[in-house]
Motif scaffolding. Structure first.
Motif, PDB file in Angstrom:
ATOM      1  N   ASP A   1       3.137   2.616  -2.093  1.00 42.12           N
ATOM      2  CA  ASP A   1       3.507   3.340  -3.318  1.00 42.12           C
ATOM      3  C   ASP A   1       4.991   3.651  -3.388  1.00 42.12           C
ATOM      4  O   ASP A   1       5.400   4.761  -3.765  1.00 42.12           O
ATOM      5  CB  ASP A   1       2.692   4.636  -3.445  1.00 42.12           C
TER       6      ASP A   1
ATOM      7  N   LEU B   1     -12.297   4.713  -1.026  1.00 40.55           N
ATOM      8  CA  LEU B   1     -11.829   5.349  -2.269  1.00 40.55           C
ATOM      9  C   LEU B   1     -12.111   4.456  -3.471  1.00 40.55           C
ATOM     10  O   LEU B   1     -12.549   4.934  -4.525  1.00 40.55           O
ATOM     11  CB  LEU B   1     -10.335   5.643  -2.166  1.00 40.55           C
ATOM     12  N   ASP B   2     -11.861   3.162  -3.320  1.00 34.89           N
ATOM     13  CA  ASP B   2     -12.060   2.241  -4.438  1.00 34.89           C
ATOM     14  C   ASP B   2     -13.536   2.076  -4.793  1.00 34.89           C
ATOM     15  O   ASP B   2     -13.864   1.637  -5.909  1.00 34.89           O
ATOM     16  CB  ASP B   2     -11.444   0.875  -4.115  1.00 34.89           C
TER      17      ASP B   2
ATOM     18  N   THR C   1      -3.105   9.069   2.472  1.00 30.00           N
ATOM     19  CA  THR C   1      -3.665   7.941   1.724  1.00 30.00           C
ATOM     20  C   THR C   1      -4.492   8.431   0.542  1.00 30.00           C
ATOM     21  O   THR C   1      -4.397   7.894  -0.572  1.00 30.00           O
ATOM     22  CB  THR C   1      -4.528   7.069   2.651  1.00 30.00           C
TER      23      THR C   1
ATOM     24  N   TYR D   1       2.536   2.456   8.129  1.00 31.28           N
ATOM     25  CA  TYR D   1       1.411   1.547   7.994  1.00 31.28           C
ATOM     26  C   TYR D   1       1.581   0.253   8.779  1.00 31.28           C
ATOM     27  O   TYR D   1       0.605  -0.490   8.968  1.00 31.28           O
ATOM     28  CB  TYR D   1       1.207   1.192   6.518  1.00 31.28           C
TER      29      TYR D   1
ATOM     30  N   VAL E   1      -5.788   2.733   6.972  1.00 32.37           N
ATOM     31  CA  VAL E   1      -5.436   2.889   5.558  1.00 32.37           C
ATOM     32  C   VAL E   1      -6.302   1.980   4.697  1.00 32.37           C
ATOM     33  O   VAL E   1      -6.816   2.398   3.645  1.00 32.37           O
ATOM     34  CB  VAL E   1      -3.933   2.578   5.338  1.00 32.37           C
ATOM     35  N   GLU E   2      -6.486   0.740   5.125  1.00 34.15           N
ATOM     36  CA  GLU E   2      -7.291  -0.192   4.340  1.00 34.15           C
ATOM     37  C   GLU E   2      -8.755   0.242   4.296  1.00 34.15           C
ATOM     38  O   GLU E   2      -9.434   0.088   3.273  1.00 34.15           O
ATOM     39  CB  GLU E   2      -7.142  -1.601   4.898  1.00 34.15           C
TER      40      GLU E   2
ATOM     41  N   ARG F   1      -8.857   3.198   1.853  1.00 30.92           N
ATOM     42  CA  ARG F   1      -8.706   2.679   0.485  1.00 30.92           C
ATOM     43  C   ARG F   1     -10.007   2.025   0.012  1.00 30.92           C
ATOM     44  O   ARG F   1     -10.394   2.155  -1.153  1.00 30.92           O
ATOM     45  CB  ARG F   1      -7.563   1.665   0.437  1.00 30.92           C
TER      46      ARG F   1
ATOM     47  N   LEU G   1       0.812  -1.224   0.000  1.00 30.97           N
ATOM     48  CA  LEU G   1       0.000   0.000   0.000  1.00 30.97           C
ATOM     49  C   LEU G   1       0.845   1.273   0.000  1.00 30.97           C
ATOM     50  O   LEU G   1       0.292   2.367  -0.038  1.00 30.97           O
ATOM     51  CB  LEU G   1      -0.901   0.011   1.248  1.00 30.97           C
TER      52      LEU G   1
ATOM     53  N   TRP H   1      -3.627   7.897  -3.410  1.00 26.99           N
ATOM     54  CA  TRP H   1      -4.614   7.294  -4.317  1.00 26.99           C
ATOM     55  C   TRP H   1      -4.849   8.195  -5.531  1.00 26.99           C
ATOM     56  O   TRP H   1      -4.899   7.725  -6.669  1.00 26.99           O
ATOM     57  CB  TRP H   1      -5.900   7.066  -3.546  1.00 26.99           C
TER      58      TRP H   1
END
Length: 356
Positions: free
Chosen positions: A233, A258-259, A291, A242, A251-252, A255, A231, A295
């Protein structure tokens, strides 16, 4: 929740760059510096440019240890293929202890009230370095100045440093860490040799993360490191952040939201907003913003060849998010409204981008 750090350029629960002796990745950059040193025409100022958290500051301290060790660094370079210096070297020990008289560091400093750090590298700190470079080296050899990071210099501080770069004393070396070299004053860039650093691949991020955690001597979760690296990058700094179980879960969760865009799960979003609210959520808020920006960066790079109409909505929300996050920090605003507004703006941007 993450711990706080006792230094502005140190990650909580991780070695400081001056304590990081191993170099993972960046072999080409190391050889480029060694080749310049062997040529006898070493440039006096190097701009170490690339994404944040990939090892630029660790590289700067690696160079400093090599240049400040006893003896002639040119002769040392002729007999080695790396800049590595052992733990036992006196210069290495003194640099780790922040006691080497010929290593000068420009970074943000503690505020006078003891609450946090200055937002910029102050001009008086730059002027003190100017004064020190105006006299002879304490040990008669090289003097090294590390700027970490260039983005923390406002224009007066940058102009003060420029005076020293324009007329550098003999056997002086400036290592300027820059996360976005293009934003520096053109006059500073023109006096530096750019050494560009790239993000590490996932395997090397995990390797560097393990090396850092082993140096700290504490236990660590192998699977958490691998998940964090996936995660991160290409940023070791981000991966080490993280590894903390609560941070990794945050963070997950971010994400996942966001996804799912442009769809919005309002109850889940409200829960995220509560997680980063109040004093206790300060570090988690910074992780959330990082994060989201990571993204967005991934999406902008992935669609770099697309029509400008597809990229513009995402670029606009990037700029808006950066300004809003700074305002929240500067004016100590409630973070919850920003989180809700941010995700609704992102939803709109993703929808407009897909429709373009």
């Amino acid at each position: 929740m993450l711990q706080t750090s006792d230094e502005p350029d140190r990650m909580p629960s991780a070695p400081h760059p001056r304590e990081t002796l191993a170099l993972i990745g960046h072999d080409e950059q190391e050889q480029a510096f060694l080749d310049a040193l062997r040529s006898g025409r070493l440039h006096h100022a190097w701009l170490l440019g690339g994404p944040e958290g990939i090892g630029k500051a660790s590289f700067a301290y690696r160079v400093a240890r090599f240049m400040l060790a006893s003896g002639d660094p040119l002769a040392r370079a002729a007999g080695t293929e790396t800049l590595a210096m052992p733990d036992s070297d006196p210069a290495t020990r003194r640099i780790m202890a922040q006691s080497h008289p010929d290593l000068h560091l420009l970074r943000r400093i503690p505020k006078t009230d003891g609450k946090g750090y200055t937002s910029n590298i102050p001009v008086p700190a730059v002027r003190r370095v100017l004064d020190r470079f105006g006299s002879s080296a304490a040990e008669g050899g090289w003097r090294v100045c590390i700027v970490d990071a260039a983005e923390d210099m406002d224009r007066p501080a940058a102009n003060a440093l420029l005076k020293l770069l324009e007329e550098p004393p003999a056997r002086s070396l400036f290592l300027i860490v820059a996360h976005a070299p293009g934003r520096l004053l053109p006059t500073i860039r023109s006096r530096c040799r750019l050494l560009a650093f790239a993000a590490l691949d996932e395997r090397r991020v995990a390797e560097a993360g393990r090396s850092a955690l082993e140096r700290m001597g504490g236990p660590y979760d192998e699977s958490a490191i691998d998940r964090a690296a996936s995660l991160a990058d290409g940023s070791v700094r981000r991966a080490l952040t993280y590894v903390d179980p609560e941070t990794l879960a945050l963070v997950e969760a971010v994400r996942a939201r966001l996804d799912a865009l442009p769809g919005i799960d309002v109850p889940a979003l409200l829960a995220l907003a509560e997680d980063v609210a109040g004093k206790a959520g300060e570090s988690d808020f910074a992780v959330m913003i990082d994060t989201v920006q990571s993204w967005l960066s991934d999406h902008l790079h992935a669609h770099a060849a697309a029509q400008p109409a597809r990229l513009a909505p995402l670029a606009e929300v990037w700029d808006k998010l950066g300004r809003a996050a700074r305002d929240v920090e500067t004016f100590n605003l409630d973070r919850r409204p920003l989180v809700m507004t941010m995700f609704h703006d992102l939803s709109d941007a993703v929808a407009r981008s897909r429709a373009a």
